[in-house]
Design a protein around this motif. Structure first.
Motif, mmCIF file in Angstrom:
data_model
loop_
_atom_site.group_PDB
_atom_site.id
_atom_site.type_symbol
_atom_site.label_atom_id
_atom_site.label_comp_id
_atom_site.label_asym_id
_atom_site.label_seq_id
_atom_site.Cartn_x
_atom_site.Cartn_y
_atom_site.Cartn_z
ATOM 1 N N ASP A 67 0.832 -1.214 0.000
ATOM 2 C CA ASP A 67 0.000 0.000 0.000
ATOM 3 C C ASP A 67 0.859 1.253 0.000
ATOM 4 O O ASP A 67 0.590 2.217 -0.740
ATOM 5 N N GLN A 68 1.897 1.260 0.835
ATOM 6 C CA GLN A 68 2.779 2.426 0.906
ATOM 7 C C GLN A 68 3.467 2.669 -0.436
ATOM 8 O O GLN A 68 3.564 3.814 -0.899
ATOM 9 N N ALA A 69 3.946 1.589 -1.051
ATOM 10 C CA ALA A 69 4.636 1.732 -2.330
ATOM 11 C C ALA A 69 3.693 2.213 -3.423
ATOM 12 O O ALA A 69 4.078 3.009 -4.288
ATOM 13 N N ALA A 70 2.462 1.751 -3.395
ATOM 14 C CA ALA A 70 1.481 2.173 -4.401
ATOM 15 C C ALA A 70 1.185 3.671 -4.273
ATOM 16 O O ALA A 70 1.111 4.389 -5.286
ATOM 17 N N VAL A 71 1.051 4.143 -3.051
ATOM 18 C CA VAL A 71 0.799 5.578 -2.832
ATOM 19 C C VAL A 71 2.011 6.394 -3.272
ATOM 20 O O VAL A 71 1.885 7.419 -3.956
ATOM 21 N N TRP A 72 3.205 5.920 -2.887
ATOM 22 C CA TRP A 72 4.426 6.628 -3.278
ATOM 23 C C TRP A 72 4.561 6.689 -4.798
ATOM 24 O O TRP A 72 4.879 7.737 -5.362
ATOM 25 N N ALA A 73 4.309 5.565 -5.472
ATOM 26 C CA ALA A 73 4.453 5.516 -6.928
ATOM 27 C C ALA A 73 3.488 6.466 -7.616
ATOM 28 O O ALA A 73 3.829 7.099 -8.621
ATOM 29 N N GLN A 74 2.293 6.585 -7.065
ATOM 30 C CA GLN A 74 1.295 7.469 -7.671
ATOM 31 C C GLN A 74 1.586 8.940 -7.364
ATOM 32 O O GLN A 74 1.504 9.788 -8.252
ATOM 33 N N ASP A 75 1.946 9.234 -6.117
ATOM 34 C CA ASP A 75 2.043 10.628 -5.679
ATOM 35 C C ASP A 75 3.444 11.232 -5.738
ATOM 36 O O ASP A 75 3.583 12.446 -5.892
ATOM 37 N N GLU A 76 4.482 10.406 -5.596
ATOM 38 C CA GLU A 76 5.825 10.966 -5.442
ATOM 39 C C GLU A 76 6.814 10.575 -6.540
ATOM 40 O O GLU A 76 7.767 11.321 -6.785
#
Length: 197
Positions: free
Chosen positions: A122-131
């Motif tokens: 989940d953390q990696a998915a958010v990072w990939a999308q947002d950062e």
């Protein structure tokens, strides 16, 4: 940048790689402050990889997750105030590059963190999308802002390279670099060619 960083460079034997390396060297010498280091042309796939990780293992993992259709495409040249993004080429954020970055971030950054920090996927998915912001830096310097004349001079040099070389490539060189050190100590710890069929 803390920890180790995973880079993707254009194929090192390509004319684009050589032209970008020459451009980075030329631009570094064009900054009046003389504080601009020379570095390898690259896109950072992810940073913050713990320094105790096995370099060969990290690169092998990334290479095994390389998508055969992965394509790096330059979109525009841009400027910004950040030291590591003073003058850079934006790279299209494709699904293949984003997936590679997400998978490497999940395994080697969030996957090695403590469990109470959340689900690594989940953390990696958010990072990939947002950062995740794929780009290829051309100049690191503390100088800022640039004058209109400097921007025009730098822009003309960049444009010459972009007009005489392909602005997209497949494959390249995956490299793990100790970016927790000073830029002049960014020597490859491990590397592997991908997509070089």
């Amino acid at each position: 940048m803390p920890g180790l960083s995973l880079w993707l460079s254009p194929p090192p034997e390509s004319s684009l790689y050589r032209a970008l390396q020459d451009l980075i060297t030329d631009l570094a010498g064009s900054v009046p402050a003389k504080d601009a280091p020379v570095f390898y042309p690259h896109i950072t796939i992810t940073s913050n990889i713990p320094i105790e990780c096995d370099a060969d293992e990290v690169v092998a993992f990334a290479a095994s997750h390389w998508a055969a259709d992965a394509l790096a495409t330059v979109t525009i040249m841009d400027f910004g105030p950040a030291f590591f993004k003073k003058l850079f080429l934006r790279i299209r954020k494709t699904p293949a590059l984003t997936q590679l970055a997400r998978e490497c971030r999940e395994k080697y950054v969030y996957g090695l963190a403590t469990a109470e920090e959340g689900d690594p996927a989940d953390q990696a998915a958010v990072w990939a999308q947002d950062e995740f912001d794929p780009h290829l830096s051309l100049l690191y310097t503390n100088s800022w802002p640039f004058s209109d004349e400097q921007k025009a001079e730098f822009g003309a040099k960049v444009q010459t390279v972009l007009e005489t070389h392909s602005t997209e490539w497949t494959g390249g060189l995956l490299t793990l670099v100790p970016t927790y050190r000073s830029v002049d100590e960014w020597k490859p710890l491990a590397s592997q060619l991908v997509g070089s069929e």
